[in-house]
Design an enzyme around this catalytic site. Structure first.
Site, mmCIF file in Angstrom:
data_model
loop_
_atom_site.group_PDB
_atom_site.id
_atom_site.type_symbol
_atom_site.label_atom_id
_atom_site.label_comp_id
_atom_site.label_asym_id
_atom_site.label_seq_id
_atom_site.Cartn_x
_atom_site.Cartn_y
_atom_site.Cartn_z
ATOM 1 C CG HIS A 4 -9.110 -24.020 11.787
ATOM 2 N ND1 HIS A 4 -9.521 -25.046 12.951
ATOM 3 C CD2 HIS A 4 -9.197 -24.565 10.580
ATOM 4 C CE1 HIS A 4 -9.648 -26.177 12.171
ATOM 5 N NE2 HIS A 4 -9.195 -25.925 10.891
HETATM 6 C C1 UD1 Z 1 -6.414 -26.454 6.523
HETATM 7 C C2 UD1 Z 1 -7.493 -27.332 6.001
HETATM 8 C C3 UD1 Z 1 -8.513 -27.829 7.278
HETATM 9 C C4 UD1 Z 1 -7.939 -28.288 8.360
HETATM 10 C C5 UD1 Z 1 -6.931 -27.130 8.878
HETATM 11 C C6 UD1 Z 1 -6.028 -27.332 9.884
HETATM 12 C C7 UD1 Z 1 -8.023 -27.025 3.525
HETATM 13 C C8 UD1 Z 1 -9.056 -26.610 2.552
HETATM 14 N N1 UD1 Z 1 -8.181 -26.774 4.913
HETATM 15 O O1 UD1 Z 1 -7.169 -25.057 6.896
HETATM 16 O O2 UD1 Z 1 -9.315 -28.861 6.822
HETATM 17 O O3 UD1 Z 1 -8.708 -28.226 9.451
HETATM 18 O O4 UD1 Z 1 -6.004 -26.777 7.788
HETATM 19 O O5 UD1 Z 1 -5.193 -26.278 10.496
HETATM 20 O O6 UD1 Z 1 -7.178 -27.669 3.190
HETATM 21 N N2 UD1 Z 1 -1.218 -20.132 8.020
HETATM 22 C C9 UD1 Z 1 -0.256 -19.610 8.568
HETATM 23 N N3 UD1 Z 1 0.977 -20.713 8.890
HETATM 24 C C10 UD1 Z 1 0.761 -21.894 8.804
HETATM 25 C C11 UD1 Z 1 -0.464 -22.316 7.992
HETATM 26 C C12 UD1 Z 1 -1.387 -21.451 7.804
HETATM 27 O O7 UD1 Z 1 -0.014 -18.445 8.901
HETATM 28 O O8 UD1 Z 1 1.527 -22.569 8.779
HETATM 29 C C13 UD1 Z 1 -2.197 -19.125 7.728
HETATM 30 C C14 UD1 Z 1 -2.254 -18.467 6.378
HETATM 31 O O9 UD1 Z 1 -2.412 -17.119 6.531
HETATM 32 C C15 UD1 Z 1 -3.173 -18.968 5.395
HETATM 33 C C16 UD1 Z 1 -4.201 -19.537 6.542
HETATM 34 O O10 UD1 Z 1 -3.525 -19.461 7.771
HETATM 35 O O11 UD1 Z 1 -3.647 -18.366 4.360
HETATM 36 C C17 UD1 Z 1 -5.294 -20.840 6.257
HETATM 37 O O12 UD1 Z 1 -4.403 -21.648 5.910
HETATM 38 P P1 UD1 Z 1 -4.655 -23.047 4.998
HETATM 39 O O13 UD1 Z 1 -3.568 -23.816 4.780
HETATM 40 O O14 UD1 Z 1 -5.284 -22.228 3.704
HETATM 41 O O15 UD1 Z 1 -6.082 -23.611 5.542
HETATM 42 P P2 UD1 Z 1 -6.426 -23.582 7.056
HETATM 43 O O16 UD1 Z 1 -7.399 -22.907 7.508
HETATM 44 O O17 UD1 Z 1 -5.139 -24.001 7.896
#
Ligand code: UD1
Length: 374
Positions: A219
């Protein structure tokens, strides 16, 4: 070291208030043993803030339920956004909560944006700050987490490290005070949960035979946010799947990017699932033949589970997992990935060692230090 202003509770006992900030999936398994260890201290109150960075049921609530984490006292509901927008929104809300709650100490875990937001707000309000999983460095400034780690550590008064390399990194940055090598809270949770995970029916549900499949997680923005990189990785994974079934609990971020780039067909050779809960995922990983991942936490967990881990990144901030023989770092290079997988599938790699203090007692040590330094 520092002396928090104790609050008087019923005028009878001194109470120290700790406010913890969590938000993203890997935070939850780190806070679980801390919340547990704090319960044993009547002179400590624990206020838990969820930023809402992760909000899907199976990225968040499921973990609270399975790991018995107390319900957050407040959920800020921040959700998705650009790096700055997400962090800024968390900061605005966290400031209100911290002003209202007046904690003696703010505790942040790991390297996600929720930790960064918590650290900046606490520091600006002159509240003592403790960071769990301090000192890890990938030296890759393209990773948002690397920026978060450096800022959080610079601001922290108490820094709890998981491996010696972290202490060395901090020392090189001039941070020597308040640093405690305590082990790994993520491993506390793993060891506490192994027995419970045994009863998971995930293998039956996914029609898998123990030691006859690979688990994939991927991811990181560096792997999934550029079409040509993601496509190359999916092609390499399709090649591997000719030899071993690959199970892929797909992260929402990866799913979104695959769809956006029109690469959905490239997932056909993988067995996809929704993100799994903690116990199902633990059972899945413990019974895998190999793990392919770009997650730091999974490199650590696979080391303890003694399942070989092929790390799909150019570097790792957790070098101890490589040193003890738990993982190999291969980046995005097709040849390196295929060769590492081949070695693990056909070779006889020696069992990895256990990193020092990854013994299930890190949370106890951390809480002990917090109380001692209060
Ligand atoms: C975040 C952390 C990363 C960790 C990861 C575990 C940062 C910078 N990154 O990355 O270190 O390894 O979490 O998952 O904080 N989304 C959903 N539902 C959710 C969560 C996320 O749909 O419950 C989607 C959203 O579209 C979002 C994207 O995933 O834009 C990314 O989520 P985000 O929290 O920004 O970062 P991660 O890639 O999950």
């Amino acid at each position: 070291m520092f002396s928090p202003t104790f609050l008087y509770s019923n005028q009878l006992s001194l109470v120290m208030k700790i406010l913890s900030v969590v938000g993203a999936r890997p935070n939850f398994m780190k806070i679980a043993p801390i919340a547990d260890a704090l319960k044993a201290h009547e002179d400590v109150t624990h206020f838990l803030v969820h930023t809402g960075q992760h909000y899907d049921e199976n990225m968040s609530k499921l973990f609270f339920d399975e790991l018995g984490i107390p319900k957050p006292d407040v959920n800020l509901g921040v959700g998705a956004g650009s790096q700055s927008q997400q962090t800024a929104e968390m900061m605005v809300e966290l400031e209100k909560v911290m002003i209202d709650q007046k904690p003696d100490l703010v505790l942040v875990v790991g390297d996600c944006n929720s930790a960064l937001a918590g650290a900046i707000v606490a520091s600006k309000l002159h509240i003592k700050l403790a960071h769990i999983e301090a000192g890890l460095r990938s030296f890759n400034w393209q990773m948002p987490e690397e920026i978060n780690r450096i800022v959080v550590d610079k601001l922290s008064n108490l820094l709890f490290t998981t491996e010696h390399s972290a202490n060395e990194n901090l020392k090189k940055e001039g941070i020597t005070e308040g640093v405690h090598f305590v082990g790994n809270v993520m491993i506390d949770t793993l060891l506490n949960s192994l027995e419970k995970a045994e009863s998971s029916k995930v293998l039956e549900a996914l029609n898998l035979e123990a030691k006859n499949y690979a688990v994939l997680t991927m991811h990181r923005p560096g792997n999934v946010d550029k079409k040509e990189v993601l496509e190359g990785l999916l092609d390499t994974l399709a090649e591997i799947s000719k030899n071993i079934k690959i199970v892929f609990p797909i992260h929402p971020r990866t799913k979104k990017m695959v769809e956006q780039f029109g690469l959905t067909e490239k997932l056909n050779s993988l067995q996809l699932t929704e993100p799994l809960g903690y116990l199902d995922f633990l059972k899945l990983n413990s019974n895998a033949k190999i793990i392919l991942t770009d997650s730091g936490g999974i490199q650590e967990e696979s080391t303890i589970l003694k399942v070989p881990c092929v790390t799909l990144r150019g570097e790792t901030e957790r070098p101890v997992t490589v040193e003890v023989g738990g993982s190999v770092v291969v980046g995005q290079d097709r040849g390196k990935i295929l060769s590492a997988v081949d070695t693990f599938l056909n070779g006889t790699a020696p069992e990895p060692g256990v990193p020092e203090l990854w013994d299930g007692k890190a949370a106890e040590r951390i809480v002990g230090e917090i109380i001692k330094n209060a």
